[in-house]
Design a protein around this motif. Structure first.
Motif, mmCIF file in Angstrom:
data_model
loop_
_atom_site.group_PDB
_atom_site.id
_atom_site.type_symbol
_atom_site.label_atom_id
_atom_site.label_comp_id
_atom_site.label_asym_id
_atom_site.label_seq_id
_atom_site.Cartn_x
_atom_site.Cartn_y
_atom_site.Cartn_z
ATOM 1 N N ALA A 250 136.923 54.528 71.863
ATOM 2 C CA ALA A 250 136.548 55.357 71.724
ATOM 3 C C ALA A 250 135.166 55.878 70.708
ATOM 4 O O ALA A 250 134.215 56.523 71.255
ATOM 5 N N ALA A 251 134.850 55.123 69.944
ATOM 6 C CA ALA A 251 133.513 54.895 68.834
ATOM 7 C C ALA A 251 132.547 53.875 70.113
ATOM 8 O O ALA A 251 131.290 55.108 70.229
ATOM 9 N N ALA A 252 132.072 52.920 70.373
ATOM 10 C CA ALA A 252 131.294 52.871 71.775
ATOM 11 C C ALA A 252 131.008 53.709 72.734
ATOM 12 O O ALA A 252 129.708 54.008 73.596
ATOM 13 N N ALA A 253 132.489 54.781 73.299
ATOM 14 C CA ALA A 253 132.095 55.786 74.494
ATOM 15 C C ALA A 253 131.251 56.412 73.248
ATOM 16 O O ALA A 253 130.257 57.117 74.288
ATOM 17 N N PHE A 254 131.286 56.950 72.400
ATOM 18 C CA PHE A 254 130.312 57.776 71.664
ATOM 19 C C PHE A 254 128.585 57.760 71.633
ATOM 20 O O PHE A 254 127.922 57.917 71.808
ATOM 21 N N LEU A 255 128.795 55.572 71.303
ATOM 22 C CA LEU A 255 127.831 55.571 71.550
ATOM 23 C C LEU A 255 127.118 55.067 72.634
ATOM 24 O O LEU A 255 125.973 54.875 73.015
ATOM 25 N N GLY A 256 126.976 55.748 73.523
ATOM 26 C CA GLY A 256 126.248 55.252 75.105
ATOM 27 C C GLY A 256 127.459 54.640 75.577
ATOM 28 O O GLY A 256 126.457 54.260 76.607
ATOM 29 N N ALA A 257 128.316 53.187 75.189
ATOM 30 C CA ALA A 257 128.248 52.433 75.929
ATOM 31 C C ALA A 257 128.969 53.054 77.300
ATOM 32 O O ALA A 257 129.469 51.776 78.220
ATOM 33 N N GLY A 258 129.699 53.826 77.566
ATOM 34 C CA GLY A 258 130.496 54.502 78.265
ATOM 35 C C GLY A 258 132.216 53.752 78.184
ATOM 36 O O GLY A 258 132.870 53.591 77.090
ATOM 37 N N ILE A 259 132.592 54.344 79.269
ATOM 38 C CA ILE A 259 134.722 53.950 79.217
ATOM 39 C C ILE A 259 134.822 53.899 80.926
ATOM 40 O O ILE A 259 134.598 53.793 81.894
ATOM 41 N N PRO A 260 135.743 52.601 80.205
ATOM 42 C CA PRO A 260 136.522 52.028 82.039
ATOM 43 C C PRO A 260 137.171 52.745 82.601
ATOM 44 O O PRO A 260 137.995 54.168 81.436
ATOM 45 N N ASP A 261 137.589 52.672 83.644
ATOM 46 C CA ASP A 261 138.531 54.017 84.148
ATOM 47 C C ASP A 261 139.819 53.445 83.667
ATOM 48 O O ASP A 261 140.278 52.583 82.893
ATOM 49 N N ALA A 262 140.971 54.068 83.951
ATOM 50 C CA ALA A 262 142.250 54.193 84.009
ATOM 51 C C ALA A 262 142.801 52.132 84.330
ATOM 52 O O ALA A 262 143.618 52.135 82.814
ATOM 53 N N THR A 263 142.624 51.980 84.949
ATOM 54 C CA THR A 263 142.924 50.831 85.717
ATOM 55 C C THR A 263 142.165 49.788 84.134
ATOM 56 O O THR A 263 142.962 48.960 83.882
ATOM 57 N N GLY A 264 141.246 49.787 83.914
ATOM 58 C CA GLY A 264 140.303 49.285 83.509
ATOM 59 C C GLY A 264 140.614 49.020 81.706
ATOM 60 O O GLY A 264 140.603 48.077 81.149
ATOM 61 N N LEU A 265 141.409 50.722 81.178
ATOM 62 C CA LEU A 265 141.989 51.007 79.834
ATOM 63 C C LEU A 265 143.107 49.985 79.409
ATOM 64 O O LEU A 265 143.735 49.663 79.340
ATOM 65 N N GLY A 266 144.025 49.652 81.422
ATOM 66 C CA GLY A 266 145.263 48.985 80.978
ATOM 67 C C GLY A 266 145.306 48.006 81.192
ATOM 68 O O GLY A 266 145.713 47.004 80.337
ATOM 69 N N ALA A 267 144.031 46.925 81.803
ATOM 70 C CA ALA A 267 143.623 45.849 81.936
ATOM 71 C C ALA A 267 143.108 45.102 80.253
ATOM 72 O O ALA A 267 143.302 44.472 79.909
ATOM 73 N N ILE A 268 142.358 46.024 79.168
ATOM 74 C CA ILE A 268 141.883 46.416 77.961
ATOM 75 C C ILE A 268 143.160 46.288 77.377
ATOM 76 O O ILE A 268 143.309 44.679 76.864
ATOM 77 N N ALA A 269 144.119 46.567 77.476
ATOM 78 C CA ALA A 269 145.223 46.156 76.774
ATOM 79 C C ALA A 269 146.340 44.960 77.117
ATOM 80 O O ALA A 269 146.900 44.837 76.053
ATOM 81 N N LEU A 270 146.462 45.313 78.298
ATOM 82 C CA LEU A 270 146.964 43.426 78.879
ATOM 83 C C LEU A 270 146.255 42.146 78.295
ATOM 84 O O LEU A 270 147.038 41.720 77.627
ATOM 85 N N ILE A 271 145.084 42.152 78.027
ATOM 86 C CA ILE A 271 144.120 41.004 77.523
ATOM 87 C C ILE A 271 144.150 41.238 75.988
ATOM 88 O O ILE A 271 144.461 39.984 75.259
ATOM 89 N N VAL A 272 144.017 42.220 75.682
ATOM 90 C CA VAL A 272 144.215 42.655 73.625
ATOM 91 C C VAL A 272 145.988 42.036 73.775
ATOM 92 O O VAL A 272 145.987 41.177 73.091
ATOM 93 N N PHE A 273 146.887 42.141 74.077
ATOM 94 C CA PHE A 273 147.927 42.049 74.449
ATOM 95 C C PHE A 273 148.239 41.052 74.301
ATOM 96 O O PHE A 273 148.987 39.962 73.079
ATOM 97 N N LEU A 274 147.562 39.865 74.706
ATOM 98 C CA LEU A 274 147.833 38.049 75.750
ATOM 99 C C LEU A 274 147.348 37.656 73.945
ATOM 100 O O LEU A 274 147.982 36.802 73.693
#
Length: 298
Positions: free
Chosen positions: A156-180
């Protein structure tokens, strides 16, 4: 002379007859008891966090400060030095997400170590638990939940700073990577908590391994920016296999499991192979701590 034999009066519990008890199945439910114990121990950790929220607050503020300060520091860097984007915050977001999850998971063994030193762990070990592995499961659930929360705030902070935000599938992939990643590092930290003699030694290991693994990864700079020897180390660092897929999600709208996310010295690393490396790292960490856990929890 014949006599009448009177049979003895049966011993009848008239109280049970008046109030019959329902049949109770006393067959032990191992899975249900394990879930109950794990949830109770996890709730204890969240209660401790609620009473001392400074750890969580600091764990959220620090990466956001890194994102803001490093993004401002390299705002005027030459174009092309950070790949396909001139926005260093967009490049840095992946590194901050991964390093925050790594740092939190590396500290997972500290609560267990303090429970050892204060004697609470001994009370758990003599308690009639269905499985003492619920102690380890509760710590893993607590740390991974905290890591996912921190990752959401950083996104959320990166999106506020102009980095954008991945789509829903991308956010799920980020959650999976962080989990592993958090699962593997948490397992290693818990293994150290049971193996080392005290919290001083565990803190020393955390301090010694924290920054070197950060700078020996692609968190702050791309591989092309590094000397050859550091490139080799970075491509052997599990953090790089978590950073590069997340970075690819930020820099490319179209992605797939066959997308090349990193050019290692032995060949190209795809998105799917990076996930497999993280999965293998988590499985390896869980297997390597099993002998120590069996020795301590048996």
């Amino acid at each position: 002379m014949s006599g009448t034999v009177i049979p003895p009066k049966p011993d009848i519990n008239w109280q049970q007859v008046a109030a019959p008890q329902a049949y109770v199945d006393k067959t032990p439910n191992f899975f249900g008891e394990l879930v109950q114990e794990t949830l109770a121990l996890t709730r204890r950790l969240f209660i401790q966090l609620q009473r001392r929220p400074s750890t969580l607050i600091a764990g959220i503020i620090q990466p956001v400060m890194w994102l803001v300060l490093f993004g401002a520091l390299f705002q005027n860097a030459p174009k092309g030095i950070f790949g396909d984007t001139p926005n260093y915050a967009q490049f840095l977001s992946a590194g901050i997400i991964v390093f925050t999850a790594f740092g939190g998971a590396l500290n997972a063994g500290l609560p267990v170590m303090f429970d050892r030193e204060f004697g609470f762990l001994n009370r758990l070990l003599v308690a009639p638990l269905a499985s003492r592995y619920s102690i380890v499961l509760a710590s893993a659930i607590f740390i991974i939940s905290q890591s996912l929360l921190q990752a959401a705030v950083i996104v959320a902070a990166a999106a506020f700073l102009g980095a954008g935000i991945p789509d829903a599938t991308g956010l799920g992939a980020i959650a999976l990577i962080v989990f592993l990643l958090a699962l593997g590092v948490t397992a290693l930290s818990l293994g150290l908590a049971f193996a080392l003699p005290g919290h001083i030694e565990l803190i020393a290991v955390i301090f010694v391994s924290n920054l070197p693994l950060l700078f020996a990864s692609t968190a702050l700079a791309p591989l092309s920016f590094m000397p050859k020897w550091l490139q080799i180390i970075a491509t052997l660092n599990p953090l790089s296999y978590a950073i590069e897929p997340i970075r690819y999600l930020y820099l490319h709208k179209d992605w797939g499991l066959d997308s090349v996310v990193m050019h290692a010295f032995w060949g190209d690393v795809t998105f799917g192979s990076a996930i497999l490396v993280l999965l293998g790292f988590a499985v390896f960490a869980l297997l390597i701590i099993q002998p120590r856990l069996r020795q301590t929890l048996s």
